[in-house]
Design an enzyme around this catalytic site. Structure first.
Site, mmCIF file in Angstrom:
data_model
loop_
_atom_site.group_PDB
_atom_site.id
_atom_site.type_symbol
_atom_site.label_atom_id
_atom_site.label_comp_id
_atom_site.label_asym_id
_atom_site.label_seq_id
_atom_site.Cartn_x
_atom_site.Cartn_y
_atom_site.Cartn_z
ATOM 1 N N VAL A 1 55.694 28.759 -4.748
ATOM 2 C CA VAL A 1 56.809 29.004 -3.830
ATOM 3 C C VAL A 1 57.260 27.640 -3.325
ATOM 4 O O VAL A 1 56.724 27.103 -2.362
ATOM 5 C CB VAL A 1 56.375 29.907 -2.654
ATOM 6 C CG1 VAL A 1 57.596 30.299 -1.826
ATOM 7 C CG2 VAL A 1 55.640 31.134 -3.152
ATOM 8 N N ARG B 1 56.996 24.031 -3.070
ATOM 9 C CA ARG B 1 55.844 23.145 -3.279
ATOM 10 C C ARG B 1 54.534 23.814 -2.873
ATOM 11 O O ARG B 1 53.476 23.212 -2.988
ATOM 12 C CB ARG B 1 56.044 21.852 -2.494
ATOM 13 C CG ARG B 1 57.123 20.946 -3.089
ATOM 14 C CD ARG B 1 57.339 19.705 -2.251
ATOM 15 N NE ARG B 1 57.958 20.027 -0.961
ATOM 16 C CZ ARG B 1 58.226 19.118 -0.015
ATOM 17 N NH1 ARG B 1 57.915 17.853 -0.226
ATOM 18 N NH2 ARG B 1 58.789 19.484 1.104
ATOM 19 N N HIS B 2 54.618 25.052 -2.384
ATOM 20 C CA HIS B 2 53.419 25.764 -1.933
ATOM 21 C C HIS B 2 52.774 26.514 -3.100
ATOM 22 O O HIS B 2 53.449 27.216 -3.851
ATOM 23 C CB HIS B 2 53.784 26.752 -0.830
ATOM 24 C CG HIS B 2 52.677 27.697 -0.468
ATOM 25 N ND1 HIS B 2 51.444 27.256 -0.040
ATOM 26 C CD2 HIS B 2 52.612 29.061 -0.477
ATOM 27 C CE1 HIS B 2 50.672 28.287 0.204
ATOM 28 N NE2 HIS B 2 51.344 29.394 -0.064
ATOM 29 N N HIS C 1 51.270 35.237 -0.177
ATOM 30 C CA HIS C 1 52.241 35.642 -1.199
ATOM 31 C C HIS C 1 51.630 36.730 -2.094
ATOM 32 O O HIS C 1 51.500 36.564 -3.318
ATOM 33 C CB HIS C 1 52.646 34.426 -2.044
ATOM 34 C CG HIS C 1 53.924 34.582 -2.793
ATOM 35 N ND1 HIS C 1 55.163 34.404 -2.227
ATOM 36 C CD2 HIS C 1 54.154 34.916 -4.089
ATOM 37 C CE1 HIS C 1 56.098 34.602 -3.128
ATOM 38 N NE2 HIS C 1 55.516 34.929 -4.269
ATOM 39 N N ASP D 1 57.042 39.220 -6.022
ATOM 40 C CA ASP D 1 58.337 38.974 -5.400
ATOM 41 C C ASP D 1 58.497 39.957 -4.251
ATOM 42 O O ASP D 1 57.808 40.983 -4.171
ATOM 43 C CB ASP D 1 59.466 39.149 -6.415
ATOM 44 C CG ASP D 1 60.765 38.520 -5.940
ATOM 45 O OD1 ASP D 1 60.698 37.518 -5.194
ATOM 46 O OD2 ASP D 1 61.847 39.014 -6.291
ATOM 47 N N ARG E 1 60.800 39.896 2.489
ATOM 48 C CA ARG E 1 61.300 41.151 3.049
ATOM 49 C C ARG E 1 60.149 41.991 3.606
ATOM 50 O O ARG E 1 60.263 42.612 4.669
ATOM 51 C CB ARG E 1 62.049 41.926 1.973
ATOM 52 C CG ARG E 1 63.294 41.209 1.446
ATOM 53 C CD ARG E 1 63.963 42.030 0.361
ATOM 54 N NE ARG E 1 65.123 41.376 -0.187
ATOM 55 C CZ ARG E 1 65.095 40.551 -1.233
ATOM 56 N NH1 ARG E 1 63.940 40.279 -1.808
ATOM 57 N NH2 ARG E 1 66.199 39.996 -1.689
ATOM 58 N N ARG F 1 58.985 40.594 6.938
ATOM 59 C CA ARG F 1 59.895 40.873 8.057
ATOM 60 C C ARG F 1 59.780 42.318 8.506
ATOM 61 O O ARG F 1 59.854 42.619 9.709
ATOM 62 C CB ARG F 1 61.328 40.505 7.656
ATOM 63 C CG ARG F 1 61.517 38.995 7.516
ATOM 64 C CD ARG F 1 62.958 38.610 7.316
ATOM 65 N NE ARG F 1 63.481 38.902 6.001
ATOM 66 C CZ ARG F 1 63.317 38.145 4.925
ATOM 67 N NH1 ARG F 1 62.602 37.032 4.993
ATOM 68 N NH2 ARG F 1 63.871 38.466 3.766
#
Length: 258
Positions: free
Chosen positions: A163, A165-166, A210, A214, A218, A221
């Protein structure tokens, strides 16, 4: 790269919550309680519907998807949509449908623990079940595509992700990280102020892990929205988590903060 779940520590305050933050959480609770006071329940419910549209508008904006509120309302009404605006409008419609379901579960007292794998996989599945086909695939840098399986977290045989640079935990370690994540925030939620202060931390840590190929932004949140309801600062649905996050993003806060 460390692959132990402790990699996401510190998640919360180890000893005690600083007095200043505890006092601020009390202020937030008081202000949230005042939202909608004096409104007829039907009027409050109608306003909450408008806020859901605003919430998904900003959630999409954070993803770089600019959808007009009128198109969102048309999608929710089942009206015919222009071809160029249809995918984004249906994406926004999916967000509203899931948030509405979260609000209804909270009203009925059936809302699961927002940091649980059960709840998070339900959010992801419910969201992608409603998504248009255009947004149900992952475009990899090498040009290949991968279908998104609603509700499926990253697993052993999945491609690794980056994600920006993560580098999140390896796919094979996601389950262990998520178990630690949920246990950690169960502890954080043992006090009234802890439930409020934990929202921002849990939001960041979920994006750090993560867990899904994908849709993590969302899901996080919507998790934060559910955590606000559980913490008693939902304000009858009359304020928006994503609007605040969207404004911070515009002001230059890094991706992992949202």
């Amino acid at each position: 790269m460390l692959e132990t779940p402790a990699r996401i520590e510190p998640c919360f305050f180890e000893e005690h919550i600083p007095t200043e933050l505890a006092d601020l959480s009390v202020d937030i609770q008081r202000e949230a309680t005042g939202l909608g006071q004096g409104l007829h329940p039907d009027s409050a419910a109608e306003l909450a519907d408008l806020v859901r549209v605003m919430n998904c508008y900003y959630s999409n904006l954070i993803e770089g998807h600019n959808t007009r509120p009128r198109d969102i309302e048309r999608a929710l009404a089942g009206a015919e949509l222009e071809e160029e605006t249809r995918p984004l409008a249906l994406e926004a419609r999916a967000h509203v449908i899931v948030q509405r379901a979260i609000d209804e579960m909270h009203r009925k007292g059936t809302l699961p623990r927002p940091t649980s794998v059960e709840f998070l996989t339900w959010v992801h599945k419910s969201f992608y079940d409603e998504m248009p086909d255009e947004f149900r695939v992952i475009e990899h840098p090498d040009g290949t595509q991968e279908p998104i399986v609603p509700g499926r977290m990253r697993q052993d045989d999945d491609r690794e992700v980056a994600v920006g640079r993560h580098l999140p935990p390896s796919s094979s370690r996601v389950a262990a990280f998520m178990d630690h994540f949920d246990k950690r925030f169960q502890i954080a939620a043992r006090s009234s102020s802890g439930r409020i202060i934990a929202i921002a931390s849990a939001h960041h840590r979920l994006n750090y892990i993560h867990p899904f190929p994908d849709g993590n932004g969302r899901v996080s949140r919507l998790m934060s929205h559910a955590m606000a309801l559980t913490a008693g600062i939902g304000g009858q649905g009359l304020w928006s988590v994503s609007r605040g996050l969207g404004r911070e993003l515009i002001n230059g806060i890094p991706f992992l903060a949202v």
